[in-house]
Design a protein around this motif. Structure first.
Motif, short mmCIF file in Angstrom:
data_model
loop_
_atom_site.label_atom_id
_atom_site.label_comp_id
_atom_site.label_asym_id
_atom_site.label_seq_id
_atom_site.Cartn_x
_atom_site.Cartn_y
_atom_site.Cartn_z
N SER A 42 70.79 12.97 46.17
CA SER A 42 71.84 13.02 47.19
C SER A 42 71.74 14.36 47.90
O SER A 42 71.08 15.28 47.43
CB SER A 42 73.22 12.91 46.53
N PHE A 57 80.81 18.57 48.98
CA PHE A 57 80.63 17.33 49.74
C PHE A 57 79.25 16.80 49.35
O PHE A 57 78.24 17.47 49.58
CB PHE A 57 80.71 17.57 51.25
N TYR A 59 76.71 13.30 49.37
CA TYR A 59 76.55 11.97 49.98
C TYR A 59 75.11 11.49 49.88
O TYR A 59 74.20 12.25 49.61
CB TYR A 59 77.00 11.99 51.44
N GLN A 60 74.96 10.19 50.13
CA GLN A 60 73.64 9.56 50.22
C GLN A 60 73.54 8.82 51.54
O GLN A 60 74.53 8.26 52.02
CB GLN A 60 73.43 8.57 49.07
N GLU A 61 72.35 8.82 52.10
CA GLU A 61 72.07 8.06 53.31
C GLU A 61 71.53 6.69 52.89
O GLU A 61 70.61 6.61 52.07
CB GLU A 61 71.03 8.78 54.16
N ILE A 66 76.42 6.39 55.76
CA ILE A 66 76.59 7.53 54.87
C ILE A 66 77.54 7.08 53.77
O ILE A 66 78.63 6.59 54.07
CB ILE A 66 77.19 8.75 55.62
N HIS A 67 77.13 7.24 52.52
CA HIS A 67 77.97 6.89 51.38
C HIS A 67 78.39 8.18 50.69
O HIS A 67 77.55 8.89 50.13
CB HIS A 67 77.24 5.95 50.43
N ILE A 68 79.68 8.46 50.73
CA ILE A 68 80.21 9.67 50.13
C ILE A 68 80.34 9.47 48.62
O ILE A 68 80.99 8.53 48.17
CB ILE A 68 81.58 10.03 50.72
N ASP A 71 83.90 14.08 47.86
CA ASP A 71 84.49 14.97 48.86
C ASP A 71 85.66 15.64 48.15
O ASP A 71 86.69 15.05 47.93
CB ASP A 71 84.92 14.23 50.13
N ILE A 102 80.59 5.62 57.86
CA ILE A 102 80.76 6.45 56.67
C ILE A 102 81.59 5.64 55.69
O ILE A 102 82.63 5.08 56.06
CB ILE A 102 81.45 7.78 56.99
N GLY A 104 83.46 5.61 51.84
CA GLY A 104 83.96 6.37 50.70
C GLY A 104 84.70 5.45 49.75
O GLY A 104 85.20 4.40 50.16
#
Length: 135
Positions: A42, A57, A59-61, A66-68, A71, A102, A104
């Motif tokens: 990540s 913060f 995340y993964q692309e 975008i998957h948080i 946060d 995005i 989450g």
């Protein structure tokens, strides 16, 4: 808010590990399913406010999404507009890179309210999934 800085880091650094250990209980209160082992591969940022560590913060692309994974702001930095400013900057950057959505996850009512305050909408298909379009 020039007092805010996002600094890319790695999960393996001593600084990250020490801060994660310090904030672990609070992190898991908001993100009970967060598993540090799932966060490898990540992108990780340390949030600094007035040059002091304030949160993470991570995340993964995934395609154009975008998957948080995390946060998080330490308690003393919450309710000061810092999280909102981070998301505004991040959303602008992600949009300029061509990302469309995005995503989450939120299980804690306070975290759900925070995401809704930022403009995230609940998924019709998954109860804990929240999304914000970048189109």
């Amino acid at each position: 808010m020039e007092k805010l800085e996002l600094r890319e880091t790695l999960l393996e650094t001593e600084e990250f590990r020490n801060l994660y250990d310090q904030w672990k209980d609070d992190i898991h209160q908001f993100m009970p399913d967060f598993d540090l082992d799932d966060a490898y591969f990540s992108k990780t940022y340390l949030l600094l406010y007035e040059k002091q560590p304030a949160g993470f913060f991570i995340y993964q692309e995934k395609g154009d999404e975008i998957h948080i994974l995390m946060d998080f702001l330490a308690e003393e930095y919450r309710n000061k507009g810092i999280g909102k400013k981070v998301f505004e900057d991040i959303m602008t950057e992600f949009k300029s890179q061509g990302f469309k959505l995005i995503v989450g996850l939120a299980y804690n009512p306070d975290h759900v309210n925070y995401l809704k305050h930022l403009g995230f909408k609940g998924s019709k298909k998954y109860k804990a999934r929240f999304e914000i379009s970048l189109k």
